[in-house]
Write a protein that holds these residues in place. Sequence first.
Motif, PDB file in Angstrom:
ATOM      1  N   TYR A  40      39.378  -6.601 -17.240  1.00 54.11           N
ATOM      2  CA  TYR A  40      39.099  -5.468 -16.352  1.00 54.11           C
ATOM      3  C   TYR A  40      38.647  -5.891 -14.957  1.00 54.11           C
ATOM      4  O   TYR A  40      38.726  -5.105 -14.030  1.00 54.11           O
ATOM      5  CB  TYR A  40      37.996  -4.578 -16.952  1.00 54.11           C
ATOM      6  N   HIS A  62      33.585 -10.859 -17.460  1.00 55.88           N
ATOM      7  CA  HIS A  62      34.934 -10.320 -17.543  1.00 55.88           C
ATOM      8  C   HIS A  62      35.921 -11.056 -16.646  1.00 55.88           C
ATOM      9  O   HIS A  62      37.126 -10.851 -16.747  1.00 55.88           O
ATOM     10  CB  HIS A  62      34.925  -8.822 -17.246  1.00 55.88           C
ATOM     11  N   THR A 108      32.392  -3.399 -23.786  1.00 57.25           N
ATOM     12  CA  THR A 108      33.863  -3.434 -23.741  1.00 57.25           C
ATOM     13  C   THR A 108      34.441  -3.984 -25.040  1.00 57.25           C
ATOM     14  O   THR A 108      35.502  -3.542 -25.477  1.00 57.25           O
ATOM     15  CB  THR A 108      34.367  -4.278 -22.554  1.00 57.25           C
ATOM     16  N   SER A 140      29.638  -7.021 -21.926  1.00 57.76           N
ATOM     17  CA  SER A 140      30.674  -7.506 -22.843  1.00 57.76           C
ATOM     18  C   SER A 140      30.610  -6.759 -24.168  1.00 57.76           C
ATOM     19  O   SER A 140      31.648  -6.400 -24.744  1.00 57.76           O
ATOM     20  CB  SER A 140      30.504  -9.002 -23.123  1.00 57.76           C
ATOM     21  N   GLN A 150      37.004 -10.934 -23.794  1.00 59.01           N
ATOM     22  CA  GLN A 150      36.732  -9.733 -23.016  1.00 59.01           C
ATOM     23  C   GLN A 150      38.033  -9.239 -22.379  1.00 59.01           C
ATOM     24  O   GLN A 150      38.857 -10.042 -21.967  1.00 59.01           O
ATOM     25  CB  GLN A 150      35.721 -10.020 -21.890  1.00 59.01           C
ATOM     26  N   PHE A 163      34.738   0.814 -17.600  1.00 55.53           N
ATOM     27  CA  PHE A 163      34.204  -0.491 -17.210  1.00 55.53           C
ATOM     28  C   PHE A 163      33.017  -0.387 -16.244  1.00 55.53           C
ATOM     29  O   PHE A 163      32.004  -1.063 -16.446  1.00 55.53           O
ATOM     30  CB  PHE A 163      35.318  -1.361 -16.625  1.00 55.53           C
ATOM     31  N   GLY A 166      39.603   2.041 -21.274  1.00 52.58           N
ATOM     32  CA  GLY A 166      38.711   0.943 -20.927  1.00 52.58           C
ATOM     33  C   GLY A 166      38.412   0.766 -19.453  1.00 52.58           C
ATOM     34  O   GLY A 166      37.242   0.791 -19.049  1.00 52.58           O
ATOM     35  N   PHE A 172      36.649  -1.204 -26.879  1.00 54.57           N
ATOM     36  CA  PHE A 172      38.037  -1.256 -26.404  1.00 54.57           C
ATOM     37  C   PHE A 172      38.821  -2.470 -26.863  1.00 54.57           C
ATOM     38  O   PHE A 172      39.947  -2.665 -26.446  1.00 54.57           O
ATOM     39  CB  PHE A 172      38.048  -1.204 -24.871  1.00 54.57           C
ATOM     40  N   THR A 173      38.243  -3.304 -27.732  1.00 53.96           N
ATOM     41  CA  THR A 173      38.938  -4.536 -28.075  1.00 53.96           C
ATOM     42  C   THR A 173      38.916  -4.756 -29.589  1.00 53.96           C
ATOM     43  O   THR A 173      37.913  -4.469 -30.233  1.00 53.96           O
ATOM     44  CB  THR A 173      38.242  -5.751 -27.407  1.00 53.96           C
ATOM     45  N   ARG A 182      36.114 -14.197 -18.987  1.00 58.53           N
ATOM     46  CA  ARG A 182      36.522 -13.621 -20.271  1.00 58.53           C
ATOM     47  C   ARG A 182      35.990 -14.432 -21.448  1.00 58.53           C
ATOM     48  O   ARG A 182      36.644 -14.594 -22.475  1.00 58.53           O
ATOM     49  CB  ARG A 182      38.040 -13.461 -20.324  1.00 58.53           C
ATOM     50  N   ALA A 220      30.071   0.211 -18.217  1.00 52.94           N
ATOM     51  CA  ALA A 220      29.635  -0.991 -18.942  1.00 52.94           C
ATOM     52  C   ALA A 220      28.825  -1.892 -18.022  1.00 52.94           C
ATOM     53  O   ALA A 220      27.788  -2.444 -18.420  1.00 52.94           O
ATOM     54  CB  ALA A 220      30.845  -1.739 -19.485  1.00 52.94           C
TER      55      ALA A 220
END
Lengths: 257, 434
Positions: free
Chosen positions: B276, B346, B189, B186, B273, B213, B209, B193-194, B349, B216
């Motif tokens: 993905y 994810h 990402t 987490s 999250q 993933f 992203g 990407f967030t 989330r 990650a």
Amino acid sequence: MPLLHVENMTHYFGGLRAVHNYNLAVEPGQVRGLIGPNGAGKTTIFNLITGIYRPTEGSITLDGEPIVGLQPHEIASRGLGRTFQDLRLWRHMTVLEHVKMARYSTIGYGLVGAFFGTSRRHREEEAIERKALELMRMMRVDDVAEQRVTNLPYGAQRRVEMARALAMNPKILFLDEPTVGMTPGELNEMMDIIKQVRDDLGLAIFLIEHRLKMVMELCEVIQTLVFGEVIAEGSPEEIQNNPDVIEAYLGKDTVET
Amino acid sequence: MDTTKGDALENNVGFWKRIGRRITGIPLLAWILGILAAALVEQWVGYEFAELIGLPKIPVLFGALIVLKKKVWMQSPMMIPSTMLYVFSVYILVIGVVARVLAAPANRAAGGLMKMPLWISVLIHLGIFYTALHIWSDISAYRVITLKLTLIAIMVTLSLNVINGYMGEFSCSHPGFMALGAYAASAVTLIFFTNDRLFGAAVLPASLGPFVFPLALIIGGLVAAIGALVVAIPSFRTRGDYLAIISLAFMFIVKSVIENLEVVGGPRGMGSQPNYADLPTVFVWTVLCIWVINNFVRSILGKALNAVRDDEMAAEAMTVNTRKTKMVAFMFSAFWAGVAGGLFAHVIRFVNPGTFGIQKLAEVLAMVYFGGLNSVYGSILGAVSLNLLGEMLRPLEIFKWIIIPVMLILVMIYRPTGLIAFKDLDVKKLIRPR
Ligand SMILES: Nc1ncnc2c1ncn2[C@@H]1O[C@H](COP(=O)(O)OP(=O)(O)O)[C@@H](O)[C@H]1O
Ligand SMILES: [Mg+2]
């Protein structure tokens, strides 16, 4: 130079002196015997040489290299194979898996091969399996290859243990009372197997045995151990006629012969 | 009197034998095609059929959520036979008939596939199976999430089985490994990407992203694997109860460290999250996990775990490096638990430390011991059955917590090592023609 050389080895369990000033020199291809009453320290000597315990004092060399302080698996992969007095098999594993496992130290495919099933792994494991089956044929357990060891009769379990020890491709084989608890039929079979191993594979053998008939027939040199000390060493005839041995050992254990 | 009884018994045996013979002639390919057919039938006419027999919508989890509801029993009891009829005709009948009808051609096809490299036929089987799952789950978002969580449960169960089944140690640290994986993945990402509350604006373009993933997840797995050293190193000298306690302590330590780390949100956890972990992603990772673990436990290096379990001294005497074996087993197992944790974070989330506590541990242990020790089949069965059962028995509320434990106790009494224990998964055998 002896294949296995033990000098002045002494071991204490706490206050108990289990082995005192023990010496041994095994030449390649030689068959040696170790006899003595229960509790004399025979198994302890095996465990000291194979690295399960570290001797309090003394030195051990295998093929000229010191092995005191190495992990048991390191000593084993340098060419020291063994069986156990109390039959230590892996109860959920098949006969074939037992014999293959003893090739562990020779595996070259590594974790990558194990995780991803590379073609190298398949090649190696096939070669290992061929060799394992060969040894299992020799020990006459090839017909039960896929059986769990716990399903086998006692004599066959002993032979599986032998096949497993041989699969390590040892230079010297330690056998700890390989006929304990066997019927006369199984005993003769085990004698033949040990002779076969000696003659066909040319291995050095170090044998602990309770039944004198067996050691006398197989061994070139025999040591007699009493309370952790060697009281006599010599050829079967010398041992048989040694008054100390007769007193310390034969006198009490004549039933066993 | 006796003879009639005997006859009846014989007829009975004959009946089961006949069924047995019918089933044993059907290759896996035909079963998968049957499942695909059932999913397609449901997609095409499921809704109409449900309406026809008086159901408001398609029963979402094999009718269990309807049949077990007290309200349904009181107010519209007719829905119960209707639901059963639905489940029988759409699933059991379609799968059975299609599998039976396609048995012969599927056998020929499977025979042809045997001549190709194994991976091609495996991919074909998996492709069809995934299509069926995808179509089945398309009916509702609830099905999608249940399916994803079930797949993740398979990964966690199987990875715990490596330690508790294959190596015979009792490890309680898996929720901790999952937590490490969940938080590490987490963090990757969320940081990159967030735009989120904890780590601020995204560093990299969000379009990258989904491609990063997998990385990650691998980072999550590696963090968990490093964490596993805390349990692996004591395992050199300690076994059994003591190691179990050390591993339990590890789980609590991970939990309380996360609770006290404000950067990752402390006890409130970490949310938002990116989305993905869609179904194909979770499916692919689950398959990868099963494949790699199965490869490992069937190699000599993996069988060394069994040797360590059954007699460590003999393993050492037979040249097995038992320390390395334990280290690899713990780190490998933790890696997959970490990947599963990353996927879990994810899918939901959101993660918080409370998720990875004693409750999760009990769930995973139950799945391992229920399904069967030392067996990939067992872990799949345990994870799928307990996970689905947990969902299906939801309407029973409190009774769910009586039924599931009672089942566990019965299994432990009559099959102490679990339903399918000590069985190798041989893929070639599984997909061969019959
Ligand atoms: N691990 C140990 N700890 C303490 N004492 C031991 C241990 N192993 C063996 N002994 C003791 O050492 C002595 C020799 O035992 P052992 O080598 O098994 O004898 P043998 O094999 O000749 O029958 C016995 O008195 C035994 O009780
Ligand atoms: Mg002994």
